[in-house]
Design a protein around this motif. Structure first.
Motif, PDB file in Angstrom:
ATOM      1  N   SER A 257       6.654  12.110 -16.964  1.00  0.00           N
ATOM      2  CA  SER A 257       5.651  11.608 -16.022  1.00  0.00           C
ATOM      3  C   SER A 257       6.332  10.992 -14.803  1.00  0.00           C
ATOM      4  O   SER A 257       7.407  10.403 -14.903  1.00  0.00           O
ATOM      5  CB  SER A 257       4.740  10.573 -16.689  1.00  0.00           C
ATOM      6  N   VAL A 258       5.686  11.169 -13.645  1.00  0.00           N
ATOM      7  CA  VAL A 258       6.171  10.614 -12.377  1.00  0.00           C
ATOM      8  C   VAL A 258       5.023   9.832 -11.743  1.00  0.00           C
ATOM      9  O   VAL A 258       3.921  10.366 -11.552  1.00  0.00           O
ATOM     10  CB  VAL A 258       6.646  11.724 -11.416  1.00  0.00           C
ATOM     11  N   SER A 259       5.285   8.576 -11.411  1.00  0.00           N
ATOM     12  CA  SER A 259       4.269   7.744 -10.762  1.00  0.00           C
ATOM     13  C   SER A 259       4.758   7.333  -9.388  1.00  0.00           C
ATOM     14  O   SER A 259       5.950   7.100  -9.171  1.00  0.00           O
ATOM     15  CB  SER A 259       3.974   6.501 -11.604  1.00  0.00           C
ATOM     16  N   LEU A 260       3.806   7.232  -8.448  1.00  0.00           N
ATOM     17  CA  LEU A 260       4.173   7.007  -7.051  1.00  0.00           C
ATOM     18  C   LEU A 260       3.129   6.132  -6.371  1.00  0.00           C
ATOM     19  O   LEU A 260       1.923   6.293  -6.596  1.00  0.00           O
ATOM     20  CB  LEU A 260       4.256   8.365  -6.344  1.00  0.00           C
ATOM     21  N   CYS A 261       3.604   5.214  -5.531  1.00  0.00           N
ATOM     22  CA  CYS A 261       2.664   4.402  -4.762  1.00  0.00           C
ATOM     23  C   CYS A 261       3.149   4.230  -3.325  1.00  0.00           C
ATOM     24  O   CYS A 261       4.340   4.365  -3.033  1.00  0.00           O
ATOM     25  CB  CYS A 261       2.440   3.038  -5.415  1.00  0.00           C
ATOM     26  N   PHE A 262       2.209   3.954  -2.437  1.00  0.00           N
ATOM     27  CA  PHE A 262       2.484   3.707  -1.019  1.00  0.00           C
ATOM     28  C   PHE A 262       1.892   2.355  -0.661  1.00  0.00           C
ATOM     29  O   PHE A 262       0.712   2.108  -0.912  1.00  0.00           O
ATOM     30  CB  PHE A 262       1.864   4.816  -0.163  1.00  0.00           C
ATOM     31  N   LEU A 263       2.714   1.481  -0.085  1.00  0.00           N
ATOM     32  CA  LEU A 263       2.300   0.102   0.147  1.00  0.00           C
ATOM     33  C   LEU A 263       2.372  -0.270   1.621  1.00  0.00           C
ATOM     34  O   LEU A 263       3.255   0.181   2.345  1.00  0.00           O
ATOM     35  CB  LEU A 263       3.192  -0.857  -0.645  1.00  0.00           C
ATOM     36  N   GLY A 264       1.446  -1.116   2.059  1.00  0.00           N
ATOM     37  CA  GLY A 264       1.496  -1.709   3.386  1.00  0.00           C
ATOM     38  C   GLY A 264       1.944  -3.153   3.262  1.00  0.00           C
ATOM     39  O   GLY A 264       1.408  -3.911   2.444  1.00  0.00           O
ATOM     40  N   VAL A 265       2.932  -3.561   4.071  1.00  0.00           N
ATOM     41  CA  VAL A 265       3.567  -4.875   3.931  1.00  0.00           C
ATOM     42  C   VAL A 265       3.661  -5.556   5.298  1.00  0.00           C
ATOM     43  O   VAL A 265       3.893  -4.893   6.315  1.00  0.00           O
ATOM     44  CB  VAL A 265       4.984  -4.724   3.317  1.00  0.00           C
ATOM     45  N   ASP A 266       3.503  -6.884   5.320  1.00  0.00           N
ATOM     46  CA  ASP A 266       3.494  -7.625   6.585  1.00  0.00           C
ATOM     47  C   ASP A 266       4.871  -8.057   7.071  1.00  0.00           C
ATOM     48  O   ASP A 266       5.089  -8.186   8.271  1.00  0.00           O
ATOM     49  CB  ASP A 266       2.609  -8.880   6.451  1.00  0.00           C
ATOM     50  N   HIS A 267       5.795  -8.339   6.155  1.00  0.00           N
ATOM     51  CA  HIS A 267       7.083  -8.903   6.548  1.00  0.00           C
ATOM     52  C   HIS A 267       8.225  -8.212   5.799  1.00  0.00           C
ATOM     53  O   HIS A 267       8.044  -7.779   4.654  1.00  0.00           O
ATOM     54  CB  HIS A 267       7.146 -10.407   6.266  1.00  0.00           C
ATOM     55  N   PHE A 268       9.402  -8.157   6.408  1.00  0.00           N
ATOM     56  CA  PHE A 268      10.541  -7.564   5.711  1.00  0.00           C
ATOM     57  C   PHE A 268      10.975  -8.436   4.533  1.00  0.00           C
ATOM     58  O   PHE A 268      11.488  -7.922   3.543  1.00  0.00           O
ATOM     59  CB  PHE A 268      11.721  -7.339   6.662  1.00  0.00           C
ATOM     60  N   ASP A 269      10.750  -9.740   4.607  1.00  0.00           N
ATOM     61  CA  ASP A 269      11.052 -10.604   3.462  1.00  0.00           C
ATOM     62  C   ASP A 269      10.262 -10.174   2.228  1.00  0.00           C
ATOM     63  O   ASP A 269      10.752 -10.277   1.095  1.00  0.00           O
ATOM     64  CB  ASP A 269      10.740 -12.065   3.799  1.00  0.00           C
ATOM     65  N   SER A 270       9.055  -9.674   2.453  1.00  0.00           N
ATOM     66  CA  SER A 270       8.243  -9.183   1.334  1.00  0.00           C
ATOM     67  C   SER A 270       8.861  -7.926   0.732  1.00  0.00           C
ATOM     68  O   SER A 270       8.829  -7.723  -0.492  1.00  0.00           O
ATOM     69  CB  SER A 270       6.812  -8.897   1.800  1.00  0.00           C
ATOM     70  N   ILE A 271       9.438  -7.079   1.578  1.00  0.00           N
ATOM     71  CA  ILE A 271      10.115  -5.878   1.084  1.00  0.00           C
ATOM     72  C   ILE A 271      11.273  -6.276   0.168  1.00  0.00           C
ATOM     73  O   ILE A 271      11.478  -5.677  -0.900  1.00  0.00           O
ATOM     74  CB  ILE A 271      10.624  -5.020   2.260  1.00  0.00           C
ATOM     75  N   PHE A 318       5.191  -2.851   8.126  1.00  0.00           N
ATOM     76  CA  PHE A 318       6.109  -2.103   7.262  1.00  0.00           C
ATOM     77  C   PHE A 318       5.332  -1.379   6.161  1.00  0.00           C
ATOM     78  O   PHE A 318       4.206  -1.770   5.809  1.00  0.00           O
ATOM     79  CB  PHE A 318       7.132  -3.041   6.601  1.00  0.00           C
ATOM     80  N   TYR A 319       5.999  -0.342   5.631  1.00  0.00           N
ATOM     81  CA  TYR A 319       5.422   0.427   4.534  1.00  0.00           C
ATOM     82  C   TYR A 319       6.528   0.695   3.511  1.00  0.00           C
ATOM     83  O   TYR A 319       7.707   0.767   3.860  1.00  0.00           O
ATOM     84  CB  TYR A 319       4.839   1.754   5.022  1.00  0.00           C
ATOM     85  N   MET A 320       6.127   0.879   2.271  1.00  0.00           N
ATOM     86  CA  MET A 320       7.086   1.183   1.211  1.00  0.00           C
ATOM     87  C   MET A 320       6.588   2.345   0.346  1.00  0.00           C
ATOM     88  O   MET A 320       5.368   2.505   0.157  1.00  0.00           O
ATOM     89  CB  MET A 320       7.321  -0.035   0.309  1.00  0.00           C
ATOM     90  N   VAL A 321       7.533   3.125  -0.159  1.00  0.00           N
ATOM     91  CA  VAL A 321       7.252   4.168  -1.155  1.00  0.00           C
ATOM     92  C   VAL A 321       8.047   3.813  -2.401  1.00  0.00           C
ATOM     93  O   VAL A 321       9.264   3.599  -2.335  1.00  0.00           O
ATOM     94  CB  VAL A 321       7.676   5.564  -0.654  1.00  0.00           C
ATOM     95  N   ILE A 322       7.363   3.720  -3.535  1.00  0.00           N
ATOM     96  CA  ILE A 322       8.035   3.442  -4.805  1.00  0.00           C
ATOM     97  C   ILE A 322       7.683   4.542  -5.788  1.00  0.00           C
ATOM     98  O   ILE A 322       6.505   4.864  -5.983  1.00  0.00           O
ATOM     99  CB  ILE A 322       7.617   2.071  -5.384  1.00  0.00           C
ATOM    100  N   GLU A 323       8.716   5.115  -6.407  1.00  0.00           N
ATOM    101  CA  GLU A 323       8.508   6.168  -7.405  1.00  0.00           C
ATOM    102  C   GLU A 323       9.235   5.796  -8.688  1.00  0.00           C
ATOM    103  O   GLU A 323      10.350   5.276  -8.643  1.00  0.00           O
ATOM    104  CB  GLU A 323       9.038   7.504  -6.875  1.00  0.00           C
ATOM    105  N   THR A 324       8.586   6.096  -9.818  1.00  0.00           N
ATOM    106  CA  THR A 324       9.209   5.847 -11.120  1.00  0.00           C
ATOM    107  C   THR A 324       9.134   7.106 -11.988  1.00  0.00           C
ATOM    108  O   THR A 324       8.212   7.912 -11.861  1.00  0.00           O
ATOM    109  CB  THR A 324       8.518   4.692 -11.873  1.00  0.00           C
TER     110      THR A 324
END
Length: 547
Positions: A257-271, A318-324
């Motif tokens: 299984s592969v899970s994926l999400c796309f996130l919207g973030v306000d600050h680089f400290d949050s990243i 900022f935006y992030m992509v996380i995959e597991t």
């Protein structure tokens, strides 16, 4: 003194127009190495004898031109002869002849290099690998795939997926780039955080040395401690030591299984907080963790209409992509990722969990098309650097202030392994004056700032021609001397990829100028010998002092 200085500057400005010189934007100019012979008709006739078939030896301008085109449009080549072999034996015959004749060559893959690593600088012969596109086998027992250097990365990925394996490398340019070029640059890619580098995943390879000798370790085993691991010399050497023709690369079982999400973030400290949390939560199951800023996101939305961005209306800094990857039910994998996102809610403004393969392709498409979007916007200066996580995004706002409204600056990349891609783009390709002005603001400033922060001036794109003059910002004199010793041992005539990786000629010139300036008690470091104008100034000052 000022009059004399102006006269000398006038003379030095005229130098690039002399024969045997070629100007390269604000890098200044470079002389063709006089050791190398020019291609003659009898050379072409010989190549046609050893390369059977049609269109294996190209000399017509219309056919050669595409092999001179460079992805960033800043360093297009001048080659007049392109060879298209189909085997290691054919390349062996080519190089043995070229070495004897002192004909310079450039091995070439899919021409996706961002540092002008795979195009000629002057009239070097291009050896293109596109006809070397065979996949030999994929062992179901070891997971080792054996293939030729001209196989396109996407084809290798597809071949592995159909047989229940994952190829360890994935890039945005996978539809064009070739395995040999990936190895030559030691490309990292999107899944480096899980699978590591090609240095670690390459089990064996076949390479042809400058003298035509074939070095074959293709049938090596994962555990083999018999002497030097010679294949490592060619991975990341960018064709300067020999031509990689075949490779054996370790692949991994396809996850259930592969899970994926796309996130919207306000600050680089949050990243940074999300990064720490993801590594702790998922460990080796974390297969990718990427970031992009809003400027990068905006250009994808503007120039790549075929890519449907995850947030069409909402915008974030900022935006992030996380995959597991997991070896369990898909529902269980998705629940783990959703639980993690909820636990990080104070750092996340919005998020989407991929529901199916179509949405997953949309998410990855947004990340993978950023490089193309910047190039479509206009003349783009690309910097692929490694920095500590605390300093990862630090240079982007600094550069925005530095270039002002002359250009757009965006940052994106592999936050999981410290590799950021900084792109600075001038609107369009017509304004050469503005492009040159922006270039001077960026180089060597960006690379010197990376060096100050103990980073690497090239994380995964290589050095090529574009960064050769700055190699000493990441490597000591001792390291460069050792690299040159290896280069001279394997390629004593220097025919393999000349003008690439090593600061051709500049270092010798610098040593002489530095010695003279030291005697005149004029202190200066190498980083002061950078832009073309600075070199002129130093020479003029030296002449004035002597006068």
């Amino acid at each position: 003194g000022d009059v004399y200085k102006r006269q000398m500057l006038r003379v030095l400005k005229a130098l690039p127009r002399l024969g045997g010189m070629r100007r390269f934007s604000s890098h200044g100019f470079l002389a063709r190495d006089s050791r190398f012979s020019a291609v003659e008709q009898y050379d072409v006739n010989y190549f046609k004898k050893i390369l059977p078939g049609s269109d294996t030896v190209l000399t017509e301008a219309l056919k050669v031109n595409k092999y001179n085109e460079e992805y960033t449009h800043k360093h297009n080549g001048l080659s007049k002869c392109v060879l298209r072999p189909q085997s290691a034996t054919e390349i062996s015959n080519i190089l043995a002849y070229c070495n004897q004749r002192k004909l310079a060559v450039v091995p070439q893959g899919g021409r996706t290099s961002l540092v002008a690593g795979a195009t000629s600088v002057f009239d070097e012969i291009v050896i293109n690998m596109e006809r070397m596109n065979k996949i030999y086998e994929l062992s179901p027992y070891t997971g080792i795939i054996k293939l030729q250097a001209g196989v396109i990365l996407e084809e290798a990925e597809k071949y592995c997926n159909e047989r229940g394996f994952v190829f360890p490398l994935d890039l945005g340019a996978k539809g064009s780039c070739q395995i040999g070029g990936n190895l030559g640059a030691n490309a990292g890619g999107l899944h480096f955080v899980k699978y590591g580098s090609l240095h670690g995943n390459t089990i064996g390879l076949r390479a042809v040395l400058a003298n035509g000798q074939i070095l074959d370790t293709l049938d090596a085993h994962r555990k083999d401690n018999t002497g030097y691991d010679l294949k490592q010399l060619f991975i990341g050497a960018e064709g300067t030591l020999g031509a990689i023709t075949d490779a054996a690369i370790l692949c991994y079982p396809k996850p259930q299984s592969v899970s994926l999400c796309f996130l919207g973030v306000d600050h680089f400290d949050s990243i940074k907080s999300i990064l720490i949390g993801a590594k702790k939560k998922f460990g080796e199951n974390l297969s990718a963790i990427e970031m992009m800023d809003d400027q990068s996101y905006e250009l994808v939305q503007k120039h790549i209409p075929s890519t449907r961005v995850p947030f069409e209306k909402d915008r974030f800094p900022f935006y992030m992509v996380i995959e597991t990857h997991h070896n369990g039910p898909q529902a269980e994998s998705d629940e783990k990722l959703l639980s993690f996102v909820e636990s990080m809610s104070k750092h996340i403004q919005n998020g989407i969990l991929s529901r199916d393969e179509t949405q997953a392709k949309q998410i990855w498409g947004t990340r993978e098309k950023i490089a193309d979007a910047f190039v479509k916007e206009g003349m783009t200066f690309k910097y692929d650097v490694s920095l500590k996580t605390d300093e990862f995004y630090e240079l982007v706002p600094i550069l925005r202030t530095r270039v002002g409204d002359k250009a757009k600056v965006g940052g994106y990349g592999h936050v999981g392994d410290g590799n950021i891609h900084i792109n600075v783009t001038v609107n369009g390709y017509e304004n050469d004056t503005l492009s040159s002005e922006v270039h001077k603001l960026l180089e060597p400033y960006v690379l010197e700032e990376v060096a100050k922060r103990k980073g690497s001036i090239s994380a995964e794109h290589g050095v090529g021609f574009a960064k050769a003059q700055y190699l000493m910002l990441s490597k000591s004199d001792e390291c460069i001397d050792t690299m040159l010793a290896i280069k001279n041992a394997l390629d004593p005539n220097g025919i393999m990829c000349p003008y690439k990786v090593f600061p051709h000629g500049r270092r010798i010139i610098w040593k002489k100028i530095q010695l003279s300036l030291t005697k005149l008690q004029i202190p200066v470091s190498y980083t002061h010998l950078r832009a073309h104008e600075t070199l002129r100034y130093l020479v003029c000052r030296l002449l004035l002092e002597k006068k």
